[in-house]
Design an enzyme around this catalytic site. Structure first.
Site, PDB file in Angstrom:
ATOM      1  N   SER A 179     -50.242  55.042   3.529  1.00 58.79           N
ATOM      2  CA  SER A 179     -51.603  54.648   3.170  1.00 58.79           C
ATOM      3  C   SER A 179     -51.667  53.160   2.864  1.00 58.79           C
ATOM      4  O   SER A 179     -51.418  52.339   3.744  1.00 58.79           O
ATOM      5  CB  SER A 179     -52.078  55.509   1.998  1.00 58.79           C
ATOM      6  OG  SER A 179     -53.466  55.398   1.822  1.00 58.79           O
ATOM      7  N   ASP A 274     -57.724  63.590   7.984  1.00 60.60           N
ATOM      8  CA  ASP A 274     -57.668  62.404   7.136  1.00 60.60           C
ATOM      9  C   ASP A 274     -58.741  61.407   7.559  1.00 60.60           C
ATOM     10  O   ASP A 274     -58.847  61.077   8.746  1.00 60.60           O
ATOM     11  CB  ASP A 274     -56.278  61.767   7.280  1.00 60.60           C
ATOM     12  CG  ASP A 274     -56.063  60.556   6.395  1.00 60.60           C
ATOM     13  OD1 ASP A 274     -56.991  60.145   5.672  1.00 60.60           O
ATOM     14  OD2 ASP A 274     -54.944  60.013   6.430  1.00 60.60           O
ATOM     15  N   HIS A 304     -54.469  63.732   4.169  1.00 62.93           N
ATOM     16  CA  HIS A 304     -53.945  62.486   3.617  1.00 62.93           C
ATOM     17  C   HIS A 304     -53.054  62.795   2.411  1.00 62.93           C
ATOM     18  O   HIS A 304     -53.346  63.684   1.622  1.00 62.93           O
ATOM     19  CB  HIS A 304     -55.105  61.599   3.190  1.00 62.93           C
ATOM     20  CG  HIS A 304     -54.715  60.209   2.825  1.00 62.93           C
ATOM     21  ND1 HIS A 304     -54.648  59.191   3.746  1.00 62.93           N
ATOM     22  CD2 HIS A 304     -54.374  59.657   1.633  1.00 62.93           C
ATOM     23  CE1 HIS A 304     -54.285  58.067   3.150  1.00 62.93           C
ATOM     24  NE2 HIS A 304     -54.116  58.330   1.862  1.00 62.93           N
TER      25      HIS A 304
END
Length: 341
Positions: A179, A274, A304
């Site tokens: 991320s 996601d 995610h």
């Protein structure tokens, strides 16, 4: 809950969730259902300090038992007249001169730390057969853009300059992250490729944030109720940027870089459910168009954050096993080629 028979787990999770031609894994759907039943607030519901405390407390539920045998050592890295923390993970018995992964944790540049990703780094170290240097870069809003970028670059350069002391092969140093950490890893690769000097030999990217300037279909489809929400993204990005024009800087939105030639090979994983899926996959396409070898792996049934959910079910670990295998193969080939030269 995850130890219950399949029919009971399915009953608790509800009917299979299907979106965009994909079906969410039962393990992921059960996690979302558990969060819903617990009425857990989103990270973006309070101040950053509250979100950090919340993450510290609740991440224990999904991290799983500590992965062993892995030796650890805490390290200090000098940055701008100050220091940041880092932790070196070495699988017990791994010989000196092994490859090294410099890892940047996720958390939207606002939350997360070495502890929140401790088991993730242990997993990658043990199953990737590499040393892992996990970096505790400074967080926004106390340290907004570009401070985390500067910290990430300093950490990579420290690892390369001190590779012998870290027991690593200087020709086998990779970067990686999830991320926000994936964002930092891509930026380290871009900046070092442009400036010259040492650069990573490989990049391991989990659902990286690559473009804060535009909406995507995946943000529209998956921006609510699937762990990471659009509200969360806006909250994180609002703390990371001090000016709106920051978001158009390639060091903030690496997808906006004009030239991606010269980047190291990449394993880039996205999650099907996601909001960041599409920008991650577009970044993989851009790398390929620039002649960079890329393995794009869409974990079509996941959400995610899956690299942190090692203590629940099996599906999350399966996805991370694939990444660890890709990392191990890529770095062993790279080190052998450097020795042959």
């Amino acid at each position: 809950m995850y130890g219950l028979p399949y029919r009971v787990r399915r009953l608790i999770a509800g009917p299979p969730l299907r979106l965009d031609g994909l079906e969410l894994a039962l393990d992921a759907q059960l996690l979302l259902r558990a969060n819903e039943l617990a009425n857990l607030p989103p990270l973006s519901a309070g101040a950053p300090q509250q979100a950090r405390a919340y993450l510290k407390e609740n991440s224990k539920l999904v991290l799983g038992p500590r992965i062993e045998p892995v030796d650890t050592r805490d390290i200090r890295i000098p940055v701008d007249g100050d220091e940041i923390g880092a932790r070196l993970y070495v699988p017990t018995g791994l010989p000196t001169g092994s490859p090294l992964l410099v890892y940047f944790h996720g958390g939207g540049f606002v939350v997360g730390d070495i502890e929140s990703h401790d088991n993730t780094c242990r997993f990658l170290a043990r199953h990737g057969r590499v040393r892992v240097l996990s970096v505790d870069y400074r967080l926004a809003p106390e340290h907004p853009f570009p401070v985390p970028v500067d910290d990430a670059l300093a950490a990579f350069r420290f690892a390369h300059a001190n590779s012998r002391e870290l027991g690593a092969n200087p020709n086998g140093i990779a970067v990686g992250g999830d991320s926000a950490g994936g964002n930092l890893a891509t930026v380290v690769c871009q900046v070092t490729a442009t400036e010259g000097g040492p650069k990573p030999v490989f990049q391991l990217l989990f659902y990286p944030a690559t473009d804060a300037t535009r909406s995507t279909r995946s943000k529209e489809l998956f921006g609510k109720g699937l762990f990471l929400t659009q509200d969360d993204i806006d909250w994180f990005m609002g703390h990371y940027a001090t000016r709106e024009e920051d978001k158009r800087d390639p060091r903030y939105s690496p997808l906006l870089a004009e030239d991606l030639a010269g980047q190291p090979p990449a394993y880039l994983a996205t999650a099907g459910f996601d909001p960041l899926r599409d920008e991650g996959e577009t970044y993989a396409d851009r790398l390929r168009a620039a002649g960079v070898p890329v393995v794009l792996s869409r974990q079509a049934d996941l959400i995610h954050g899956y690299v942190n959910f090692l203590g629940i079910g099996n599906r999350f670990r399966e996805a991370l096993f694939e990444a660890a295998g890709a990392l191990r193969a890529a770095l062993e080939i790279t080190v052998r080629e450097s020795v042959a030269k």
